[in-house]
Design a protein around this motif. Structure first.
Motif: not given
Length: 289
Positions: A197-212
């Motif tokens: 439920k944390q965005l860090h997991f999704y950004t790390s999986q996608l290899a992009i920044s949270q801003k992007k």
């Protein structure tokens, strides 16, 4: 993992498409010529082949005429009225009806600012023929009818995507990898929403920044990634409450929440009812209007 009890209910209700034909401004609603203000826990396509009327979606009013499509994502609050000459269809379905190659089609529904589409005049009759065929096979009881229905729905969604692309002036996004990233994000949400439920997991999986990620998801859906994830989870909660006998405590556990009070507060904010009140008012019928 969803319990076997709930999986059976998903198969019974969610792997189903409900097709209502609008004839002279009437179909199976509470009132002829209009619906009451309401929400669904499924996707909906409203196809107006002929006629006119008004449709309010999340407070936005639309006047429609011949060759209009409305795309309604789960939980959108809306009310539609039909003049007596309206002909068309209302198609209701859940994303579990689509296979893994077609699921990205539901991305079309998640931007409230693009819920209204005017179909080019030369395409109106052709598209209506496809809706007629979809309706025909939905009531044809053969071993392959369900597969044909699924294929026709996919054809219609593909055409709608084409109409949206024609309407949108800015073609810059079409030449980037943003649609692919959005598709991957939604797939990750579907696969991991109960435990991540944390965005860090999704950004790390996608290899992009949270801003992007925020920019991509906002542009396509009008929601931040965090709000999209929360809305997806709450929609799953609504399905469980609607179609199963799991207690609120069990529902909270199934969705991976550790804090029942947070879940209840978020659910009430989204659906304007507590989970208990929602369950009492919900009907065990996908075709609820």
């Amino acid at each position: 993992m969803i319990k076997n009890e709930f999986e059976k209910l998903i198969k019974k209700y969610d792997k189903k498409i409900v097709i209502d034909k609008i004839v002279d401004g009437k179909y199976n609603t509470v009132n002829n010529y209009s619906t009451i203000l309401h929400r669904h826990v499924f996707y909906q396509i409203v196809w107006i082949a002929k006629g006119s009327g008004a449709h309010m979606i999340e407070g936005q009013n639309y006047e429609y005429s011949d060759g209009t499509i409305f795309l309604l994502a789960p939980y959108y609050l809306h009310k539609i009225s039909y003049d007596k000459n309206v002909q068309g269809y209302v198609i209701s379905f859940c994303d579990s009806l689509l296979d893994r190659f077609q699921n990205k089609s539901t991305l079309l529904f998640h931007n409230i600012d693009k819920a209204y589409i005017e179909v080019p005049n030369k395409e109106v009759e052709l598209l209506n023929d496809e809706f007629n065929l979809l309706n025909h096979y939905s009531i044809t009881n053969t071993s392959i009818s369900q597969s044909i229905v699924q294929d026709y729905l996919h054809i219609i969604l593909t055409k709608i995507n084409g109409f949206k692309s024609l309407k949108e002036k800015d073609s810059v996004q079409a030449h980037t990898n943003e649609p692919k990233i959005l598709e991957q994000f939604v797939l990750l949400v579907r696969q991991h929403y109960t435990e991540e439920k944390q965005l860090h997991f999704y950004t790390s999986q996608l290899a992009i920044s949270q801003k992007k990620l925020n920019q991509i998801v906002r542009n396509a859906t009008g929601l931040t990634p965090a709000k999209f994830l929360e809305a997806y989870i709450l929609n799953e909660a609504a399905r469980i409450l609607r179609y199963s006998d799991l207690s609120i405590k069990q529902t909270v556990a199934e969705l991976g929440y550790s804090d029942s009070s947070y879940f209840i507060k978020a659910f009430k904010k989204q659906f304007k009812k507590t989970p208990t009140a929602y369950r009492k008012s919900a009907k065990f019928n996908l075709n609820t209007k």
